[in-house]
Design a protein around this motif. Sequence first.
Motif, PDB file in Angstrom:
ATOM      1  N   LYS A 296       7.020  10.303  -2.360  1.00  0.00           N
ATOM      2  CA  LYS A 296       7.688  11.841  -2.965  1.00  0.00           C
ATOM      3  C   LYS A 296       8.307  12.004  -1.152  1.00  0.00           C
ATOM      4  CE  LYS A 296       5.024  16.645  -2.481  1.00  0.00           C
ATOM      5  NZ  LYS A 296       3.633  17.361  -2.112  1.00  0.00           N
ATOM      6  N   LYS A 297       7.829  11.613  -0.286  1.00  0.00           N
ATOM      7  CA  LYS A 297       8.548  12.590   1.148  1.00  0.00           C
ATOM      8  C   LYS A 297       9.573  11.888   0.855  1.00  0.00           C
ATOM      9  CE  LYS A 297       5.244  10.068   3.805  1.00  0.00           C
ATOM     10  NZ  LYS A 297       5.208  10.231   5.236  1.00  0.00           N
ATOM     11  N   ASN A 298      10.070  10.898  -0.178  1.00  0.00           N
ATOM     12  CA  ASN A 298      11.255  10.165   0.410  1.00  0.00           C
ATOM     13  C   ASN A 298      12.868  10.765  -1.050  1.00  0.00           C
ATOM     14  OD1 ASN A 298      11.598   8.865   2.486  1.00  0.00           O
ATOM     15  ND2 ASN A 298       9.948   7.466   1.384  1.00  0.00           N
ATOM     16  N   HIS A 299      11.693  11.571  -1.988  1.00  0.00           N
ATOM     17  CA  HIS A 299      12.645  12.337  -2.895  1.00  0.00           C
ATOM     18  C   HIS A 299      12.048  13.742  -3.289  1.00  0.00           C
ATOM     19  CE1 HIS A 299      14.484  11.300  -6.573  1.00  0.00           C
ATOM     20  NE2 HIS A 299      14.237  10.525  -6.709  1.00  0.00           N
ATOM     21  N   PRO A 300      12.515  14.263  -2.769  1.00  0.00           N
ATOM     22  CA  PRO A 300      12.370  15.627  -2.825  1.00  0.00           C
ATOM     23  C   PRO A 300      13.387  16.450  -3.688  1.00  0.00           C
ATOM     24  CG  PRO A 300      13.513  15.491  -0.754  1.00  0.00           C
ATOM     25  CD  PRO A 300      13.647  13.912  -1.164  1.00  0.00           C
ATOM     26  N   GLY A 301      14.274  15.062  -3.918  1.00  0.00           N
ATOM     27  CA  GLY A 301      15.197  15.830  -4.888  1.00  0.00           C
ATOM     28  C   GLY A 301      14.865  16.247  -6.371  1.00  0.00           C
ATOM     29  N   GLY A 302      15.782  16.369  -6.995  1.00  0.00           N
ATOM     30  CA  GLY A 302      15.821  16.626  -8.645  1.00  0.00           C
ATOM     31  C   GLY A 302      14.372  16.743  -9.750  1.00  0.00           C
ATOM     32  N   ALA A 303      14.613  16.597 -10.419  1.00  0.00           N
ATOM     33  CA  ALA A 303      13.539  16.115 -11.501  1.00  0.00           C
ATOM     34  C   ALA A 303      12.176  15.713 -11.062  1.00  0.00           C
ATOM     35  CB  ALA A 303      13.862  15.574 -13.028  1.00  0.00           C
ATOM     36  N   ILE A 304      12.438  14.740 -10.221  1.00  0.00           N
ATOM     37  CA  ILE A 304      10.853  14.159  -9.897  1.00  0.00           C
ATOM     38  C   ILE A 304      10.407  14.980  -8.265  1.00  0.00           C
ATOM     39  CG2 ILE A 304      10.570  11.826  -8.185  1.00  0.00           C
ATOM     40  CD1 ILE A 304      12.648  10.485 -10.324  1.00  0.00           C
ATOM     41  N   GLY A 305      11.485  15.462  -7.561  1.00  0.00           N
ATOM     42  CA  GLY A 305      11.393  16.589  -6.957  1.00  0.00           C
ATOM     43  C   GLY A 305      10.680  17.469  -6.953  1.00  0.00           C
ATOM     44  N   VAL A 306      10.875  18.344  -7.962  1.00  0.00           N
ATOM     45  CA  VAL A 306      10.187  19.199  -8.818  1.00  0.00           C
ATOM     46  C   VAL A 306       9.198  18.293  -9.059  1.00  0.00           C
ATOM     47  CG1 VAL A 306      10.492  20.596 -10.394  1.00  0.00           C
ATOM     48  CG2 VAL A 306      12.873  20.775  -9.571  1.00  0.00           C
ATOM     49  N   ARG A 307       8.672  17.163  -9.768  1.00  0.00           N
ATOM     50  CA  ARG A 307       7.285  17.086 -10.129  1.00  0.00           C
ATOM     51  C   ARG A 307       6.506  16.806  -9.509  1.00  0.00           C
ATOM     52  NH1 ARG A 307       6.618  11.677 -14.106  1.00  0.00           N
ATOM     53  NH2 ARG A 307       4.411  11.517 -14.083  1.00  0.00           N
ATOM     54  N   LEU A 308       7.134  16.567  -8.304  1.00  0.00           N
ATOM     55  CA  LEU A 308       5.979  15.922  -7.320  1.00  0.00           C
ATOM     56  C   LEU A 308       5.910  17.222  -6.132  1.00  0.00           C
ATOM     57  CD1 LEU A 308       7.320  12.853  -5.966  1.00  0.00           C
ATOM     58  CD2 LEU A 308       5.983  13.025  -7.909  1.00  0.00           C
ATOM     59  N   GLY A 309       6.503  18.732  -6.560  1.00  0.00           N
ATOM     60  CA  GLY A 309       5.852  19.800  -5.838  1.00  0.00           C
ATOM     61  C   GLY A 309       6.993  19.082  -4.591  1.00  0.00           C
ATOM     62  N   GLY A 310       8.166  18.756  -4.197  1.00  0.00           N
ATOM     63  CA  GLY A 310       8.873  18.743  -3.456  1.00  0.00           C
ATOM     64  C   GLY A 310      10.557  19.706  -3.180  1.00  0.00           C
ATOM     65  N   GLY A 311      10.967  19.602  -2.521  1.00  0.00           N
ATOM     66  CA  GLY A 311      11.973  20.337  -2.435  1.00  0.00           C
ATOM     67  C   GLY A 311      11.958  21.776  -1.483  1.00  0.00           C
ATOM     68  N   LEU A 312      13.116  22.255  -1.505  1.00  0.00           N
ATOM     69  CA  LEU A 312      12.842  23.579  -1.071  1.00  0.00           C
ATOM     70  C   LEU A 312      13.165  24.575  -1.219  1.00  0.00           C
ATOM     71  CD1 LEU A 312      15.889  22.194   1.595  1.00  0.00           C
ATOM     72  CD2 LEU A 312      13.562  22.295   2.108  1.00  0.00           C
TER      73      LEU A 312
ATOM     74  N   GLY B 104       0.820  -1.114   0.176  1.00  0.00           N
ATOM     75  CA  GLY B 104       0.132   0.027   0.008  1.00  0.00           C
ATOM     76  C   GLY B 104       0.626   1.204  -0.359  1.00  0.00           C
ATOM     77  N   VAL B 105       2.177   1.291  -0.487  1.00  0.00           N
ATOM     78  CA  VAL B 105       3.068   2.738  -0.686  1.00  0.00           C
ATOM     79  C   VAL B 105       1.997   3.459  -1.740  1.00  0.00           C
ATOM     80  CG1 VAL B 105       5.475   3.772  -1.584  1.00  0.00           C
ATOM     81  CG2 VAL B 105       5.170   0.904  -0.079  1.00  0.00           C
ATOM     82  N   GLU B 106       2.154   4.186  -1.317  1.00  0.00           N
ATOM     83  CA  GLU B 106       1.654   5.894  -2.109  1.00  0.00           C
ATOM     84  C   GLU B 106       2.182   7.148  -2.901  1.00  0.00           C
ATOM     85  OE1 GLU B 106      -2.156   5.824  -2.449  1.00  0.00           O
ATOM     86  OE2 GLU B 106      -2.856   4.689  -1.055  1.00  0.00           O
ATOM     87  N   LEU B 107       1.817   7.786  -3.824  1.00  0.00           N
ATOM     88  CA  LEU B 107       3.145   8.164  -3.795  1.00  0.00           C
ATOM     89  C   LEU B 107       3.098   9.483  -3.352  1.00  0.00           C
ATOM     90  CD1 LEU B 107       3.880   9.632  -6.888  1.00  0.00           C
ATOM     91  CD2 LEU B 107       2.310  11.077  -7.295  1.00  0.00           C
ATOM     92  N   SER B 108       2.085   9.636  -2.171  1.00  0.00           N
ATOM     93  CA  SER B 108       3.094  10.698  -1.253  1.00  0.00           C
ATOM     94  C   SER B 108       4.391  10.453  -0.345  1.00  0.00           C
ATOM     95  CB  SER B 108       1.929  10.778  -0.452  1.00  0.00           C
ATOM     96  OG  SER B 108       1.381   9.701   0.236  1.00  0.00           O
ATOM     97  N   ASP B 109       3.867   8.551   0.073  1.00  0.00           N
ATOM     98  CA  ASP B 109       4.895   8.302   1.149  1.00  0.00           C
ATOM     99  C   ASP B 109       6.390   8.731  -0.026  1.00  0.00           C
ATOM    100  OD1 ASP B 109       3.334   7.082   2.499  1.00  0.00           O
ATOM    101  OD2 ASP B 109       3.005   5.396   1.340  1.00  0.00           O
TER     102      ASP B 109
END
Length: 195
Positions: free
Chosen positions: A179-195, A172-177
Amino acid sequence: MKKYFASIIESIEQSFAGLDEAVFTALLVDCESVIRGGGKIVASGLGKNVPICEKFVGMMNSLGLESAFLHTNTAMHGDLGLIKENDIVLILSKSGSTAESVLFAEYIKGHKAKKWLLSFNDGGVLAKTLDNKLLLPLKHEGDSWDIVPNNSSSCYLILLQGLALYLAEKLGVELSDFKKNHPGGAIGVRLGGGL
């Protein structure tokens, strides 16, 4: 050039055509049980299987699933302590008879952790001594001598990535899970994460 790549793809397809789905399901069930029980998946390998194991562990980490890499050689020098009784150990060995892998399997016999062999040789020492094994056929490595770890490494990578993604779905891993573990790079940007 294209003919070479087509032959590589064909060889890999043939390997997975020979995958025993019941055995893969049993491996998946064991891994799911271990994770649900608070244990981790330990991937162990040598040589060119090292980066394959590390890629698998990295993917598992990004999904928030417990896993670790254990180098088959350094295991003999104190790193066996990484393995706990509620873990599962995946031993990657193409031949299933590499001296270091056979020794490693011998030393963890007494551990309560579950043990699985991932190999391409049903006649190898480990295939004969370990109860749990997932064996893939391998027609050719894809090099001129049929010896360079090439197609076998690609098959291991595909197999382990598939295992990770199936586990994520089962657990039951969700995309939000992710996202929390991958805030960096293009993936982080695409998911709206990062600093």
